[in-house]
Scaffold this motif. Structure first.
Motif, PDB file in Angstrom:
ATOM      1  N   GLU A 291      -3.233  -5.861  -9.858  1.00 39.90           N
ATOM      2  CA  GLU A 291      -4.470  -6.222 -10.557  1.00 39.90           C
ATOM      3  C   GLU A 291      -4.343  -7.610 -11.185  1.00 39.90           C
ATOM      4  O   GLU A 291      -5.274  -8.421 -11.113  1.00 39.90           O
TER       5      GLU A 291
ATOM      6  N   GLN B 104       0.704  -1.192  -9.542  1.00 35.39           N
ATOM      7  CA  GLN B 104      -0.753  -1.279  -9.561  1.00 35.39           C
ATOM      8  C   GLN B 104      -1.218  -2.289 -10.604  1.00 35.39           C
ATOM      9  O   GLN B 104      -2.132  -3.086 -10.354  1.00 35.39           O
ATOM     10  N   ARG B 105      -0.580  -2.294 -11.762  1.00 34.79           N
ATOM     11  CA  ARG B 105      -0.907  -3.295 -12.797  1.00 34.79           C
ATOM     12  C   ARG B 105      -0.565  -4.697 -12.314  1.00 34.79           C
ATOM     13  O   ARG B 105      -1.318  -5.644 -12.530  1.00 34.79           O
TER      14      ARG B 105
ATOM     15  N   THR C 104       3.285   3.161  -5.009  1.00 36.36           N
ATOM     16  CA  THR C 104       2.230   3.730  -5.864  1.00 36.36           C
ATOM     17  C   THR C 104       2.550   3.726  -7.353  1.00 36.36           C
ATOM     18  O   THR C 104       1.842   4.357  -8.120  1.00 36.36           O
TER      19      THR C 104
ATOM     20  N   ASN D 277       0.817  -1.211   0.000  1.00 40.03           N
ATOM     21  CA  ASN D 277       0.000   0.000   0.000  1.00 40.03           C
ATOM     22  C   ASN D 277       0.855   1.268   0.000  1.00 40.03           C
ATOM     23  O   ASN D 277       0.382   2.331  -0.400  1.00 40.03           O
TER      24      ASN D 277
ATOM     25  N   PRO E 249       2.671   2.940 -11.264  1.00 36.70           N
ATOM     26  CA  PRO E 249       1.688   2.324 -12.176  1.00 36.70           C
ATOM     27  C   PRO E 249       1.997   0.846 -12.436  1.00 36.70           C
ATOM     28  O   PRO E 249       1.086   0.025 -12.524  1.00 36.70           O
TER      29      PRO E 249
END
Length: 161
Positions: A119, A115-116, A110, A107, A112
């Protein structure tokens, strides 16, 4: 950054993927063989009908499964040394779980790319995380079949019999 610094396909990158996978799967644990397969799946989700792959689709990428284990072992050791992954020894064998601080650690990041990655880790866990061993092996075997087919195609284009 010196010329010796490597992040792509390094224990750090592999370790981050493993922390992501194990955090998304928590409280489920995985043995190293399953982690090798699931890590490959996280990188190549597009090949499985999932979201766009995390890394570019390179020819003969299915052979990565053959060399991934050492990288996974190094990533596990790195993340265990930071208490982000726990090794669990039981009568069934050795498995791995997200460490106590893994979610907090993720967390705090940050980028990108991360985050990918998260996911795709969630998608892999949802679709393959609790799949029985035989079905997972069958899914994985498809990649080896594709690799053999790709290899034969290259041989034919080079005129090798």
């Amino acid at each position: 950054m010196n010329s010796q610094t490597i992040t792509f396909n390094s224990p750090l990158e592999s370790g981050l993927r493993l922390v992501g996978l194990l955090t998304k799967a928590y409280p489920i644990t995985y043995d190293i063989q399953r982690l090798v397969i699931l890590d490959y799946f996280v990188v190549h989700t597009g090949d499985l009908g999932g979201p766009e792959s995390l890394h570019a689709a390179l020819p003969m990428r299915s052979k990565e499964l053959l060399v991934r284990r050492k990288l996974i072992e190094s990533g596990l050791l790195l993340m265990m040394s930071r208490n982000l992954i726990e090794r669990i020894v039981s009568p069934e064998g050795i498995s791995y779980a997200a460490g106590e601080m893994s979610e907090t650690f993720l967390n705090a990041l940050t980028s990108p790319y991360l985050q990918r990655l998260l996911e795709r880790a969630q998608w892999v866990v949802d679709n393959f995380g609790i799949m029985n061993d035989e079905l997972l092996k069958s899914t994985t075997r498809k990649f080896f079949d594709d690799w053999v087919e790709e290899f034969h195609t290259i041989q034919q284009s080079l005129g090798v019999q």
